[in-house]
Design an enzyme around this catalytic site. Structure first.
Site, PDB file in Angstrom:
ATOM      1  N   TRP A   1       0.745  -1.214  -0.036  1.00 16.36           N
ATOM      2  CA  TRP A   1       0.080   0.083  -0.293  1.00 16.36           C
ATOM      3  C   TRP A   1       0.804   1.287  -0.228  1.00 16.36           C
ATOM      4  O   TRP A   1       0.389   2.386  -0.446  1.00 16.36           O
ATOM      5  CB  TRP A   1      -0.693   0.085   1.237  1.00 16.36           C
ATOM      6  CG  TRP A   1      -0.320  -0.055   2.494  1.00 16.36           C
ATOM      7  CD1 TRP A   1      -0.274  -1.543   3.159  1.00 16.36           C
ATOM      8  CD2 TRP A   1       0.472   0.572   3.329  1.00 16.36           C
ATOM      9  NE1 TRP A   1       0.468  -1.524   4.259  1.00 16.36           N
ATOM     10  CE2 TRP A   1       0.981  -0.240   4.536  1.00 16.36           C
ATOM     11  CE3 TRP A   1       0.810   1.892   3.233  1.00 16.36           C
ATOM     12  CZ2 TRP A   1       1.714   0.356   5.526  1.00 16.36           C
ATOM     13  CZ3 TRP A   1       1.786   2.259   4.186  1.00 16.36           C
ATOM     14  CH2 TRP A   1       2.192   1.814   5.283  1.00 16.36           C
TER      15      TRP A   1
ATOM     16  N   SER B   1      -5.270  -4.210  -0.390  1.00 18.96           N
ATOM     17  CA  SER B   1      -6.803  -4.063  -0.273  1.00 18.96           C
ATOM     18  C   SER B   1      -7.142  -2.396   0.122  1.00 18.96           C
ATOM     19  O   SER B   1      -8.357  -1.960  -0.025  1.00 18.96           O
ATOM     20  CB  SER B   1      -7.339  -4.815   0.628  1.00 18.96           C
ATOM     21  OG  SER B   1      -7.546  -6.075   0.458  1.00 18.96           O
TER      22      SER B   1
ATOM     23  N   GLY C   1       6.794  -6.406   0.466  1.00 14.92           N
ATOM     24  CA  GLY C   1       6.056  -6.396   1.788  1.00 14.92           C
ATOM     25  C   GLY C   1       6.906  -6.667   2.952  1.00 14.92           C
ATOM     26  O   GLY C   1       8.122  -6.427   2.828  1.00 14.92           O
ATOM     27  N   SER C   2       6.354  -7.148   3.876  1.00 13.37           N
ATOM     28  CA  SER C   2       7.193  -7.586   4.983  1.00 13.37           C
ATOM     29  C   SER C   2       8.079  -8.654   4.927  1.00 13.37           C
ATOM     30  O   SER C   2       7.876  -9.696   3.998  1.00 13.37           O
ATOM     31  CB  SER C   2       6.324  -7.643   6.444  1.00 13.37           C
ATOM     32  OG  SER C   2       5.488  -8.873   6.334  1.00 13.37           O
TER      33      SER C   2
ATOM     34  N   GLU D   1      11.213  -7.563  -2.376  1.00 13.14           N
ATOM     35  CA  GLU D   1      11.656  -6.558  -1.543  1.00 13.14           C
ATOM     36  C   GLU D   1      10.934  -6.393  -0.421  1.00 13.14           C
ATOM     37  O   GLU D   1       9.394  -6.382  -0.206  1.00 13.14           O
ATOM     38  CB  GLU D   1      11.594  -5.215  -2.364  1.00 13.14           C
ATOM     39  CG  GLU D   1      12.454  -4.206  -1.544  1.00 13.14           C
ATOM     40  CD  GLU D   1      12.144  -2.845  -1.963  1.00 13.14           C
ATOM     41  OE1 GLU D   1      11.648  -2.030  -0.984  1.00 13.14           O
ATOM     42  OE2 GLU D   1      12.242  -2.486  -3.098  1.00 13.14           O
TER      43      GLU D   1
END
Length: 515
Positions: free
Chosen positions: A155, A182, A230-231, A252
């Site tokens: 996001w 989302s 993301g994480s 990444e």
């Protein structure tokens, strides 16, 4: 503060590759919490249908020459430039970032489209390489598309890290199925809309909105290669799922990125640039700085200048360039930052600037925060905050700064400021990070699209940008043509003599260039 018109989001929602009968999710403006529009909530069946259409379209797309595919992306780049203001409006509405940070994202999209469109024809050109035996063998290496590439996007940079990551996959001859986060579906849909207008076949790129546990899982189960941002925790899970299917995976992931400030550095420049490096997109950036290591001899002076620059930065909501730092994206991000600050202060850290939420500016604003006396026992000591929080650590010398900067599982980005460029480069070469910026924070490394970008340690797998950023979406194929005679012994020559001859030829090959 005008909000982008709702009709824009209604039109974009219709571009999602999902059955019309699906339930919908309301997307809100981050600055105010007001309704922007709705998007359909996709299912695994939607992913399966979209991937089937994409696979059919990919066959024809792969038959086009790389130059023909590149022409589509050049038109897309021109459309992004033309529509940049409306695209920035969408990004800001969904993410709450400041206008300049939204423009940074648009610039990244332009850089990616321009670079990959220019280099793809050459990168995908079949190449002759030395064969096993000169003259006898002609060996050529070519690159074939993977098929359908899955992109699971975050996001924080929802346009650049969704459609921007699909660009090299498409140029390599693949189709793509993209799952935007989302919270930020409209950014991906807006960029996809311009790709369709540029001439990309509609079925070749599908954007499927919906929860990661459903849509993301279905993409992993059906794609031929996965690109994820993301994480680190989610990256591990996805890597395991890809490993079970034996498909390629690039990611990444998180970062706890350090900046080193050595004595002799121009502290006025460092202080100003560090505000951008630490608080771009309210610190919600994988490559932003969260740790500042400053040589003790200049630590007090730097801290004074840095705090003055932080306090001068304007926090607020605006669809123009009148603010410096925008909003966090969600209540969960606000809670994470608040908990990290509360935990640190309860264990002895000192707040030098900021430290508080700002509901007077909007529901999700938090002041840019600077801490000192942070230890490893604190949540923000070793864990990524992913928010407007940075810690200052005075160190005795550069060697200590390097040691502490490298004392982490992460290894994504780093920043170095020193008395000379040469000293900065020397320090940079000793840091465990995929990218290092000397005399800047992160933007030049990100913007150098001809160079690979990614992380070491738990900060990533594979690279985006550079030749690697495109070729990872291909399967190298080697074709060897044997001419004149094969490797069987000629008539009337014994196997022993023939094998001795082959060994003699093999030993002599070391004298040839390229062998």
């Amino acid at each position: 503060m005008p909000t982008p018109e709702g009709a824009v989001f209604d039109r974009l929602s219709a571009l999602a590759a999902i059955a019309e009968t699906r339930p919908t999710k309301t997307i809100t403006e981050t600055f105010t919490g007001a309704r922007l529009g709705t998007v359909p909530v996709g299912t695994a069946e939607d992913v399966t249908a979209a991937a089937a259409r994409a696979r059919t379209a990919q066959a024809g797309w792969a038959e086009r020459t790389p130059a023909e595919r590149a022409a589509v992306l050049e038109r897309f780049r021109a459309l992004v430039v033309e529509h940049r203001d409306s695209l920035m409006d969408v990004i800001q509405a969904e993410t709450g970032k400041a206008r300049w940070a939204a423009q940074e994202e648009i610039m990244g999209l332009i850089f990616a489209a321009r670079y990959f469109a220019r280099v793809t024809p050459d990168l995908l050109r079949p190449r002759r390489v030395p064969g096993a035996f000169p003259v006898l063998n002609r060996t050529e290496v070519s690159h074939r598309p993977k098929g359908v590439v899955g992109v699971i996007a975050p996001w924080n940079y929802p346009m650049l890290l969704s459609i921007g990551d699909a660009i090299p996959a498409l140029l390599a001859g693949n189709a793509a199925v993209v799952k935007p986060d989302s919270q930020t579906p409209f950014s991906a849909l807006a960029a996809a809309d311009l790709l369709y207008k540029a001439g990309l076949p509609r079925d070749l790129l599908a954007v499927v909105t919906g929860p990661g546990t459903v849509v993301g899982t279905a993409i992993v189960d059906i794609c031929d290669y996965l690109m994820f941002t993301g994480s680190s925790a989610t990256g591990r899970t996805l890597a395991e799922q890809c490993g079970r299917r034996l498909i390629g995976f690039s990611a990444e992931l998180g970062g706890k990125n350090p900046m080193i400030v050595a004595r002799g550095a121009n502290l006025n420049k460092v202080a100003k640039a560090a505000v951008r490096a630490c608080f771009s997109n309210a610190g919600q950036l994988c490559i932003s700085i969260e740790r500042l290591y400053v040589e003790r001899s200049v630590a007090a002076e730097f801290t004074e200048k840095f705090l003055a620059a932080v306090r001068a930065a304007k926090l607020g909501a605006a669809y123009d360039y009148s603010t410096d730092i925008g909003s966090l994206i969600s209540q969960s991000q606000l809670e994470t930052v608040s908990k990290h600050v509360a935990d640190a202060t309860s264990k002895g850290a000192k707040v030098l600037a900021g430290g508080k939420a700002r509901p007077d500016l909007g529901p999700l604003f938090f002041e840019p925060t600077v801490l000192s006396e942070v230890t490893d026992e604190m949540e923000c000591g070793r864990n990524e905050t992913f928010g407007p929080l940075v810690s200052i650590y005075p160190v005795d010398n550069v060697e200590e700064a390097i040691r502490l900067a490298n004392d982490t599982e992460y290894g994504l980005n780093a920043s170095v400021w020193a008395a000379t460029k040469a000293e900065g480069e020397r320090i940079a070469g000793q840091l465990h990070a995929g990218t290092v910026c000397v005399d800047e924070g992160y933007a030049p490394a990100w913007g150098s699209t001809a160079a690979p970008m990614g992380g070491m340690g738990i900060s990533g797998v594979g690279r985006r940008h550079g030749a690697d950023g495109l070729l990872k979406f291909t399967e190298p194929q080697t074709i060897v043509v044997t001419r004149f005679m094969n490797l069987d012994a000629p008539p009337l020559v014994s196997q022993q003599r023939w094998q001795r001859f082959l060994m003699t030829v093999t030993r002599s090959l070391r004298l040839l260039p390229g062998r």
